[in-house]
Design an enzyme around this catalytic site. Sequence first.
Site, PDB file in Angstrom:
ATOM      1  N   ARG A 118      91.793  29.778  90.809  1.00 54.58           N
ATOM      2  CA  ARG A 118      92.134  30.236  89.460  1.00 54.58           C
ATOM      3  C   ARG A 118      92.378  29.031  88.569  1.00 54.58           C
ATOM      4  NH1 ARG A 118      95.082  35.962  89.598  1.00 54.58           N
ATOM      5  NH2 ARG A 118      93.244  36.499  88.377  1.00 54.58           N
ATOM      6  N   GLN A 123      86.843  30.385  85.603  1.00 51.50           N
ATOM      7  CA  GLN A 123      87.190  31.676  85.014  1.00 51.50           C
ATOM      8  C   GLN A 123      86.032  32.660  84.998  1.00 51.50           C
ATOM      9  OE1 GLN A 123      88.875  30.853  81.158  1.00 51.50           O
ATOM     10  NE2 GLN A 123      90.923  30.531  81.973  1.00 51.50           N
ATOM     11  N   ASP A 126      85.770  34.440  88.391  1.00 57.67           N
ATOM     12  CA  ASP A 126      87.017  35.009  88.911  1.00 57.67           C
ATOM     13  C   ASP A 126      86.922  36.533  89.009  1.00 57.67           C
ATOM     14  OD1 ASP A 126      89.587  35.756  89.531  1.00 57.67           O
ATOM     15  OD2 ASP A 126      90.549  34.633  87.917  1.00 57.67           O
ATOM     16  N   SER A 129      90.213  38.691  88.537  1.00 58.64           N
ATOM     17  CA  SER A 129      90.591  38.960  87.149  1.00 58.64           C
ATOM     18  C   SER A 129      89.693  40.017  86.520  1.00 58.64           C
ATOM     19  CB  SER A 129      90.536  37.668  86.320  1.00 58.64           C
ATOM     20  OG  SER A 129      91.575  36.784  86.710  1.00 58.64           O
ATOM     21  N   TYR A 223     100.425  33.329  89.932  1.00 63.91           N
ATOM     22  CA  TYR A 223     101.118  34.461  90.526  1.00 63.91           C
ATOM     23  C   TYR A 223     102.619  34.187  90.584  1.00 63.91           C
ATOM     24  CZ  TYR A 223      96.523  36.024  92.130  1.00 63.91           C
ATOM     25  OH  TYR A 223      95.218  36.434  92.182  1.00 63.91           O
TER      26      TYR A 223
END
Length: 374
Positions: A118, A123, A126, A129, A223
Site C-alpha cells: 500500500r 495504488q 491495489d 482498496s 491499518y
Amino acid sequence: MKIAVVRETRPAERRVALVPEQVAKLIELGYEVAVEPAAGERALFSDEQYRDAGADVAWGADHAATIVASVQPLERERLQRLHAGTALMSFLPTNPPDMVRTATRAKLTAFAMELVPRISRAQSMDALSSQALVAGYRAAIVAAERLPRFFPLNMTAAGTVPPAQVLVLGAGVAGLQAIATCKRLGAVVKAYDVRTAAAEEIASMGAVPIELELGTLDGPGGYAREMTAERAQLQRELLTPYVAAADALITTAAVPGRTAPQLVSRSMVEQMKPGSVVVDLASEQGGNVEGSVAGTELTIGDALVWGGANVPSQMAGPASRLYGQNITNLIRLMTRNAAFDPDFNDEIVRGCCVTHDGSVLHEPTRELLEGPMA
C-alpha cells in the site's frame, strides 16, 4: 505470451478477473488473451464481447498460459495441470496453506492481490482498496434498503420526516465510501476510527467525526494496530450511546489476515431502536458486531443484523471492472521489453509474490509452512 482468464467455480463468486475493454489493452501490450466460456456471464459480460475485444473464448484457456488470472485461487487439480513457471494472479488466502504448498511443488509463481504494497506507486494495482470501495457502497445501499424509513429529510404539507441517523465505524476505503453514499442519500452521518488521520477524512466526506479521546492506534500500511482488551472494552462503553441513537449502523473495520476487532457487543445492539439496521462488512473475518454471521440476516433485540459475505460480488460488474484494471496494471508493471519479465527487485513485485521457482518468498507464509528460522 498468453494470459488465461478462467471461469470462477465457487457459486458465490460472480466477479471475473478481466473485462473485455481490458483484454484489448493487454493485446496492445503483446499478449494473447484466452477466456473460458461464460467466465464473465455473472458480471454481465458475454462471450461475444470478449471475442469482439480480441480474446479467444475456449475451454482449456489455462493450458500453456504464461499468466492465469482469476479472482479466487484455482483448485488443486487445476494447479497440478499447469506447467512450471506459470504465473498466477488472484486473491490468495495463505491460511490454510494447502494451495501455497501445491503451487510451490509445481514451481508456479503465485502473486497475491491482497499483498500488493500500500504505497503511492502501487495504488492503481491495489485490489483491496478497489474492492473495499464496492463493499462500502453496497453496505450503504443495504442499510437504506432494509431500514423501514427515509434516509433524507422530507418536508411536506403533511408534516416533516426527519432524516435517518447513520453511524459508521471504521473509516478506511469501505467506511469512507459508506459515509459518502449515506450522505448522498440524505442521512445524517457520524463516524469513528482509531487512526490519527481519520477525523479529517471523515469530515471531508461530510460526516461528523466522533472523538472518544482514547489516543490513536495507527499501524503499518494504513491499518490500525491491534488494541488491548481493556482499550476495546472502554471503547465499546464510550460508543454505546452513539450506537443506541443510530437508525443504521455500518461497521467496516478489518485487517487482511487477522480476526476483525469486536467493536459492538450484543448488548449494545439490543439498545438500538425497533426497526434499526446493522450492516457488518467484517463478518467473514469474525465480525465487528458480536453475533453477526457472514451471509446471514438475523435479529438481535429489535435490530436487523446483516452479515456481509463476499460483498463485492454482489455488484459484480463494477467490482470486476476495478479488479481487472488492478490486474492489468500489475501485468503492465511486469512486462519489460515486450515480454513478461517480473523484476523481483521491485518492491511491488516482491511484496505480492508468495511463491516462485519452488520457494515461498512471502515470509509470514513461509513461517506458517516451515516454522520460524533459527
